[in-house]
Enzyme design. Structure first.
Site, PDB file in Angstrom:
ATOM      1  N   HIS A  41       0.179   4.502   0.907  1.00 50.65           N
ATOM      2  CA  HIS A  41       0.153   5.501   2.000  1.00 50.65           C
ATOM      3  C   HIS A  41       0.817   5.027   3.277  1.00 50.65           C
ATOM      4  O   HIS A  41       1.023   5.807   4.201  1.00 50.65           O
ATOM      5  CB  HIS A  41      -1.283   5.987   2.266  1.00 50.65           C
ATOM      6  CG  HIS A  41      -2.201   4.986   2.909  1.00 50.65           C
ATOM      7  ND1 HIS A  41      -2.595   5.091   4.214  1.00 50.65           N
ATOM      8  CD2 HIS A  41      -2.814   3.876   2.431  1.00 50.65           C
ATOM      9  CE1 HIS A  41      -3.434   4.094   4.509  1.00 50.65           C
ATOM     10  NE2 HIS A  41      -3.581   3.351   3.433  1.00 50.65           N
ATOM     11  N   CYS A  52      -8.418   1.578  11.508  1.00 53.96           N
ATOM     12  CA  CYS A  52      -9.753   1.364  10.973  1.00 53.96           C
ATOM     13  C   CYS A  52     -10.776   1.178  12.075  1.00 53.96           C
ATOM     14  O   CYS A  52     -11.955   1.342  11.864  1.00 53.96           O
ATOM     15  CB  CYS A  52      -9.754   0.149  10.052  1.00 53.96           C
ATOM     16  SG  CYS A  52      -8.506   0.268   8.785  1.00 53.96           S
ATOM     17  N   SER A  60       0.840  -1.198   0.000  1.00 54.13           N
ATOM     18  CA  SER A  60       0.000   0.000   0.000  1.00 54.13           C
ATOM     19  C   SER A  60       0.877   1.251   0.000  1.00 54.13           C
ATOM     20  O   SER A  60       1.848   1.340   0.759  1.00 54.13           O
ATOM     21  CB  SER A  60      -0.879  -0.007   1.253  1.00 54.13           C
ATOM     22  OG  SER A  60      -1.601   1.192   1.360  1.00 54.13           O
TER      23      SER A  60
HETATM   24  N1  PLP Z   1      -3.382  -4.511   5.710  1.00 50.37           N
HETATM   25  C1  PLP Z   1      -2.795  -3.946   6.769  1.00 50.37           C
HETATM   26  C2  PLP Z   1      -1.866  -4.768   7.621  1.00 50.37           C
HETATM   27  C3  PLP Z   1      -3.033  -2.602   7.087  1.00 50.37           C
HETATM   28  O1  PLP Z   1      -2.437  -2.050   8.129  1.00 50.37           O
HETATM   29  C4  PLP Z   1      -3.922  -1.868   6.253  1.00 50.37           C
HETATM   30  C5  PLP Z   1      -4.275  -0.467   6.585  1.00 50.37           C
HETATM   31  O2  PLP Z   1      -4.649  -0.131   7.696  1.00 50.37           O
HETATM   32  C6  PLP Z   1      -4.511  -2.495   5.147  1.00 50.37           C
HETATM   33  C7  PLP Z   1      -4.217  -3.818   4.901  1.00 50.37           C
HETATM   34  C8  PLP Z   1      -5.423  -1.761   4.204  1.00 50.37           C
HETATM   35  O3  PLP Z   1      -4.653  -0.905   3.385  1.00 50.37           O
HETATM   36  P1  PLP Z   1      -5.293   0.196   2.404  1.00 50.37           P
HETATM   37  O4  PLP Z   1      -5.611   1.364   3.272  1.00 50.37           O
HETATM   38  O5  PLP Z   1      -4.218   0.518   1.408  1.00 50.37           O
HETATM   39  O6  PLP Z   1      -6.488  -0.406   1.772  1.00 50.37           O
END
Ligand code: PLP
Length: 382
Positions: free
Chosen positions: A197, A322, A195
């Site tokens: 960001h 989240c 990802s």
């Molecule tokens: N996987 C993990 C371990 C994460 O920390 C996050 C984001 O909080 C995600 C997946 C989701 O990423 P994205 O925001 O790029 O969808």
């Protein structure tokens, strides 16, 4: 001056990423158009793919850009589902982006248990894989590092076991990229997800990186973007920023510097706390990311800690970003066997590239002051 210690949620935009983003944004154009502007946008897109691939030492052909990790994870899971893997084994500490989707795609998935340090139980996995029925092809879904505790999983071992059992592996590599050397996690999982960001690139971009020959099956009809793998106009500016961020964040020297800076501040933060109050440092007994501290302090609800720290000028998080805002206990910590007093109080401080020397000590002081202002009786160290 605010103190930002929530890099595992989103890392601030790196200057190099900002520059690449703005250049592409100003240039405009649709990468699918055949005119000059379109061809220029296509060039930016393909240059970003080459740069990301070169940085991670993978093949550009194996990189599919997406809108972020969540979409890339869903694409990987959908591809795996259409290939008929069974059983599907998902680690108990996966991010909701995996956990919630796996529950929809495979209501019967099996959970791989974890230790108190959120470490995936490789003995359980080995035994489960030894019990496969004839003709079964297992799918293992295992993250590289945990977003809440920083636990670094034994990916090499897990991937080897999955392969030896004739199966495949999906790896959520979101929290590893830019924090540990990419040679330790590329080339292992059939589908690897990153990802933008989380490494100082802009939000709105991610990547699905496959092993040569592993399919990415387009589930959403539309334009034939990303060589037919993902329909929808590419977010070229965000992708350009993502690749630029990766180029500065993911090289071996950058990782060494990152680990040294963040570990110094993280350790200083934890040292002050440990000396003054009774805290549980979660994940301390296992290999964990240099930048991450997960602290349980019974008696002070995590969401209140985040708010108190915010008022004091510091940004931390309760469990995963989240879930912040909603008062819920951490699924990751509960799965790791922690009691409710800890799962309800655990906070995460995550340092990163914008951290400056002294941040760890300062954060600990702000934390202790905020606790005493909140009238929280912290257990004095005995
Ligand atoms: N996987 C993990 C371990 C994460 O920390 C996050 C984001 O909080 C995600 C997946 C989701 O990423 P994205 O925001 O790029 O969808």
């Amino acid at each position: 001056m605010r103190l930002y210690a929530d890099h595992n949620a989103t890392s601030p935009l790196r200057p190099e990423a900002r520059e690449a983003l703005l250049l592409a944004l100003d240039a405009g154009g649709n990468a699918s158009s055949v005119h000059g502007e379109g061809r220029a946008a296509r060039r930016v897109l393909e240059d970003a793919r080459e740069l990301l691939a070169r940085t991670l030492e993978v093949r550009a052909d194996d990189v599919t850009f997406t809108s972020g990790a969540t979409e890339a994870l869903h694409m990987a899971m959908e591809a795996a589902r259409s290939m008929g893997f069974s059983p599907v084994l998902v680690s108990a500490v996966e991010h909701d982006a995996v956990w919630a989707a796996a529950g929809v795609l495979w209501p019967q998935f099996e959970t791989i248990p974890v230790s108190a340090g959120a470490m995936i139980d490789s003995h359980w996995l080995k035994e489960r894989l030894a019990q496969l029925e004839l003709g079964q092809k297992p799918l293992v879904i295992a993250q590289g590092a945990n977003n809440e505790t920083g636990t670094i999983q034994m990916l090499d071992k897990i991937a080897t076991m999955a392969r030896a059992a004739g199966g495949a592996m999906i790896c959520d590599g979101v929290q590893m990229a830019g924090k540990i050397k990419s040679s330790s996690f590329t080339g292992l999982a059939d589908w690897l997800v990153l990802s933008s960001h989380k490494i100082g690139g802009p939000p709105g971009a991610g990547a699905l990186i496959t092993l040569p020959g592993t399919p990415v099956i387009n589930q959403r009809p539309g334009g034939g973007q990303e060589r037919g793998a993902r329909a929808g106009t590419e977010n070229v500016p965000a992708i350009a920023g993502f690749a630029a961020a990766a180029a500065v964040a993911c090289g071996d020297e950058a990782i060494d510097a990152y680990q040294s800076l963040t570990a110094t501040e993280r350790n200083a933060f934890e040292l002050v706390l440990v000396r003054q109050v009774r805290v549980e440092l979660i994940g301390q007994s296992v290999r964990r990311l240099a930048n991450t501290s997960c602290v349980g302090m019974a008696g002070w609800e995590a969401a209140r800690q985040v708010m108190a720290l915010d008022l004091a000028g510091a940004s931390i998080s309760a469990g995963s970003a989240c879930s912040s805002g909603k008062v819920k206990t951490s699924r990751v910590l509960a799965a790791s066997g922690w009691v409710p007093a800890i799962t309800r109080s655990a906070i995460r401080a995550s340092f990163g590239w914008s951290t400056v020397p002294g941040d760890g000590q300062r954060l600990a002081e702000l934390y202790l002051t905020a606790a005493s202002r909140a009238g929280v009786t912290l257990h004095e160290k005995v």
